[in-house]
Design an enzyme around this catalytic site. Structure first.
Site, PDB file in Angstrom:
ATOM      1  N   GLU A 198     -10.967   1.574   5.334  1.00  0.00           N
ATOM      2  CA  GLU A 198     -10.880   2.944   4.815  1.00  0.00           C
ATOM      3  C   GLU A 198     -12.063   3.273   3.902  1.00  0.00           C
ATOM      4  O   GLU A 198     -12.584   4.391   3.932  1.00  0.00           O
ATOM      5  CB  GLU A 198      -9.549   3.117   4.074  1.00  0.00           C
ATOM      6  CG  GLU A 198      -8.369   3.043   5.038  1.00  0.00           C
ATOM      7  CD  GLU A 198      -7.031   2.935   4.330  1.00  0.00           C
ATOM      8  OE1 GLU A 198      -6.887   2.064   3.449  1.00  0.00           O
ATOM      9  OE2 GLU A 198      -6.129   3.722   4.648  1.00  0.00           O
ATOM     10  N   GLU A 228      -1.989  -3.000   7.644  1.00  0.00           N
ATOM     11  CA  GLU A 228      -0.953  -2.766   6.624  1.00  0.00           C
ATOM     12  C   GLU A 228       0.463  -2.911   7.169  1.00  0.00           C
ATOM     13  O   GLU A 228       1.377  -3.298   6.452  1.00  0.00           O
ATOM     14  CB  GLU A 228      -1.119  -1.355   6.023  1.00  0.00           C
ATOM     15  CG  GLU A 228      -2.313  -1.189   5.104  1.00  0.00           C
ATOM     16  CD  GLU A 228      -3.583  -0.748   5.806  1.00  0.00           C
ATOM     17  OE1 GLU A 228      -3.686  -0.906   7.044  1.00  0.00           O
ATOM     18  OE2 GLU A 228      -4.496  -0.257   5.110  1.00  0.00           O
TER      19      GLU A 228
HETATM   20  N1  CO8 Z   1      -5.847  -9.323  -0.958  1.00  0.00           N
HETATM   21  C1  CO8 Z   1      -5.862 -10.438  -1.743  1.00  0.00           C
HETATM   22  N2  CO8 Z   1      -6.387 -11.604  -1.343  1.00  0.00           N
HETATM   23  C2  CO8 Z   1      -6.930 -11.670  -0.108  1.00  0.00           C
HETATM   24  C3  CO8 Z   1      -6.951 -10.567   0.750  1.00  0.00           C
HETATM   25  C4  CO8 Z   1      -6.387  -9.337   0.288  1.00  0.00           C
HETATM   26  N3  CO8 Z   1      -6.389  -8.203   1.017  1.00  0.00           N
HETATM   27  N4  CO8 Z   1      -7.533 -10.925   1.923  1.00  0.00           N
HETATM   28  C5  CO8 Z   1      -7.869 -12.232   1.788  1.00  0.00           C
HETATM   29  N5  CO8 Z   1      -7.502 -12.683   0.566  1.00  0.00           N
HETATM   30  C6  CO8 Z   1      -7.689 -14.037   0.013  1.00  0.00           C
HETATM   31  C7  CO8 Z   1      -6.737 -15.035   0.642  1.00  0.00           C
HETATM   32  O1  CO8 Z   1      -5.470 -14.973   0.007  1.00  0.00           O
HETATM   33  C8  CO8 Z   1      -7.472 -16.335   0.396  1.00  0.00           C
HETATM   34  O2  CO8 Z   1      -7.269 -16.715  -0.941  1.00  0.00           O
HETATM   35  P1  CO8 Z   1      -6.988 -18.297  -1.292  1.00  0.00           P
HETATM   36  O3  CO8 Z   1      -8.265 -18.979  -0.876  1.00  0.00           O
HETATM   37  O4  CO8 Z   1      -6.770 -18.270  -2.746  1.00  0.00           O
HETATM   38  O5  CO8 Z   1      -5.818 -18.696  -0.460  1.00  0.00           O
HETATM   39  C9  CO8 Z   1      -8.934 -15.932   0.532  1.00  0.00           C
HETATM   40  O6  CO8 Z   1      -8.975 -14.505   0.361  1.00  0.00           O
HETATM   41  C10 CO8 Z   1      -9.518 -16.246   1.902  1.00  0.00           C
HETATM   42  O7  CO8 Z   1      -8.675 -15.664   2.869  1.00  0.00           O
HETATM   43  P2  CO8 Z   1      -8.039 -16.501   4.091  1.00  0.00           P
HETATM   44  O8  CO8 Z   1      -7.872 -17.928   3.714  1.00  0.00           O
HETATM   45  O9  CO8 Z   1      -6.837 -15.758   4.561  1.00  0.00           O
HETATM   46  O10 CO8 Z   1      -9.237 -16.384   5.132  1.00  0.00           O
HETATM   47  P3  CO8 Z   1      -9.140 -16.450   6.723  1.00  0.00           P
HETATM   48  O11 CO8 Z   1     -10.534 -16.525   7.209  1.00  0.00           O
HETATM   49  O12 CO8 Z   1      -8.164 -17.488   7.163  1.00  0.00           O
HETATM   50  O13 CO8 Z   1      -8.496 -15.014   7.165  1.00  0.00           O
HETATM   51  C11 CO8 Z   1      -8.268 -12.613   7.100  1.00  0.00           C
HETATM   52  C12 CO8 Z   1      -9.216 -13.835   6.952  1.00  0.00           C
HETATM   53  C13 CO8 Z   1      -7.785 -12.484   8.549  1.00  0.00           C
HETATM   54  C14 CO8 Z   1      -9.077 -11.386   6.715  1.00  0.00           C
HETATM   55  C15 CO8 Z   1      -7.052 -12.797   6.149  1.00  0.00           C
HETATM   56  O14 CO8 Z   1      -7.524 -13.124   4.847  1.00  0.00           O
HETATM   57  C16 CO8 Z   1      -6.198 -11.581   6.015  1.00  0.00           C
HETATM   58  O15 CO8 Z   1      -5.423 -11.277   6.916  1.00  0.00           O
HETATM   59  N6  CO8 Z   1      -6.297 -10.851   4.871  1.00  0.00           N
HETATM   60  C17 CO8 Z   1      -5.445  -9.727   4.569  1.00  0.00           C
HETATM   61  C18 CO8 Z   1      -5.867  -8.505   5.347  1.00  0.00           C
HETATM   62  C19 CO8 Z   1      -4.937  -7.351   5.034  1.00  0.00           C
HETATM   63  O16 CO8 Z   1      -3.751  -7.418   5.265  1.00  0.00           O
HETATM   64  N7  CO8 Z   1      -5.514  -6.237   4.521  1.00  0.00           N
HETATM   65  C20 CO8 Z   1      -4.770  -5.059   4.180  1.00  0.00           C
HETATM   66  C21 CO8 Z   1      -4.370  -5.108   2.736  1.00  0.00           C
HETATM   67  S1  CO8 Z   1      -3.314  -3.762   2.296  1.00  0.00           S
HETATM   68  C22 CO8 Z   1      -4.345  -2.455   2.112  1.00  0.00           C
HETATM   69  O17 CO8 Z   1      -5.551  -2.567   2.227  1.00  0.00           O
HETATM   70  C23 CO8 Z   1      -3.682  -1.184   1.763  1.00  0.00           C
HETATM   71  C24 CO8 Z   1      -4.695  -0.072   1.839  1.00  0.00           C
HETATM   72  C25 CO8 Z   1      -4.482   0.837   0.693  1.00  0.00           C
HETATM   73  C26 CO8 Z   1      -5.734   1.526   0.378  1.00  0.00           C
HETATM   74  C27 CO8 Z   1      -6.611   0.754  -0.532  1.00  0.00           C
HETATM   75  C28 CO8 Z   1      -7.760   1.545  -0.915  1.00  0.00           C
HETATM   76  C29 CO8 Z   1      -9.022   0.814  -0.891  1.00  0.00           C
END
Ligand code: CO8
Length: 258
Positions: free
Chosen positions: A112, A132
């Site tokens: 976004e 989401e």
């Molecule tokens: N929030 C917090 N921490 C995150 C997020 C996130 N969105 N994404 C990744 N991280 C963290 C992980 O928890 C991890 O932390 P730790 O090492 O402490 O365990 C670290 O980043 C690395 O991530 P992964 O180990 O998961 O890395 P992978 O390579 O295995 O996976 C992915 C990468 C596929 C991107 C995976 O991290 C993932 O699915 N992330 C979440 C994606 C997601 O669901 N995004 C949507 C969030 S909700 C949202 O954006 C609402 C929108 C509202 C508007 C906001 C305005 C800007």
């Protein structure tokens, strides 16, 4: 003192903002957005800047809003702080062009944020998605509004309802991104595009941005009229005289407003 989460640099007349929370894939929390909004407002007010680039790192532009920060919030919490309201909205009011240079994940709020920019240049390893729905929520910063306008209803429904990520080439075919470039050339390409924009007359650049954005808000007839009136207004500027004179005289224009 808290560590800055957005790196602020200038490259000539281009402002460069780099999201800098690599350990959490640049997850966007209030501090990131506050810093981003403040830096954007400062560049917008700076006569030395003509265009802005927002980027992340090779693995992630931004993997969305910070889920760890949000997970325990109640309705009263998000409503009373107007989460996604105030500073997120202020990004919309930046008048100078903003390019998103996206490498790796641009998910949820990250996708976004990229769509909020004026156009996206993607690395060939970029992944776009609105996951989401997997968290029991929906996009909250324009994903249900800007995405269908960019890629059409069918693909937007597919992405938002199934959480399917799309790769850079599919994003380009769908109209979400302007260009796809090799990952190692991403920043150079985005900075060069911004440099080109910053070499034009700022007044016509800002007016063009304003008119294109109006295409989303207005019926065609009103948009055409707004465009024509702005086109007319540009004939009152020194830059229009200089730009046309330079063409006739077969030289580079020396614009006053840039
Ligand atoms: N929030 C917090 N921490 C995150 C997020 C996130 N969105 N994404 C990744 N991280 C963290 C992980 O928890 C991890 O932390 P730790 O090492 O402490 O365990 C670290 O980043 C690395 O991530 P992964 O180990 O998961 O890395 P992978 O390579 O295995 O996976 C992915 C990468 C596929 C991107 C995976 O991290 C993932 O699915 N992330 C979440 C994606 C997601 O669901 N995004 C949507 C969030 S909700 C949202 O954006 C609402 C929108 C509202 C508007 C906001 C305005 C800007």
């Amino acid at each position: 003192m808290t560590e800055a989460l957005v790196k602020i640099e200038t490259r000539g007349r281009v402002g460069l903002l780099t999201l800098n929370r690599p350990k959490v894939l640049n997850a966007l929390n209030n501090q990131v957005v506050d810093e981003l909004a403040e830096a954007l407002r400062a560049f917008d007010a700076d006569d030395g800047i003509g265009a802005i680039v927002i980027t992340g790192n090779e693995k992630a532009f931004a993997a969305g809003a910070d889920i760890a920060a949000m997970k325990d919030w109640s309705y009263a919490d998000v409503y009373s702080q107007d989460y996604l309201g105030h500073n997120w909205e202020s990004l919309r009011r930046i008048r100078k062009p903003i390019i998103a240079a996206v490498s790796g994940y641009a998910l949820g709020g990250g996708c976004e944020l990229a769509m909020q920019c004026d156009f996206i240049i993607a690395a060939d390893n970029a992944r776009f998605g609105q996951p989401e729905i997997n968290l029991g929520i929906i996009p909250g910063f324009g994903g249900t509004q800007r995405l269908p306008r960019a890629v059409g209803k069918a693909k937007a429904m597919d992405m938002v309802l199934t959480a399917r990520m799309i790769k850079a080439d599919e994003a380009e075919r769908a109209g979400l991104v302007a260009r796809v470039v090799p990952a190692e050339k991403l920043l150079d390409e985005a900075l060069e595009a911004a440099r080109v924009i910053a070499s034009k007359s700022l007044i016509s650049v800002m007016m063009a941005k304003e008119c294109i954005n109006r295409a989303y808000e207005m019926p065609l007839n009103e948009g055409m009229l707004a465009e024509r009136r702005n086109f007319h207004a540009l004939f009152s500027t020194e830059d229009q005289k200089e730009g046309m004179a330079a063409f006739i005289e077969k030289r580079e224009p020396d614009f006053k407003h840039r």
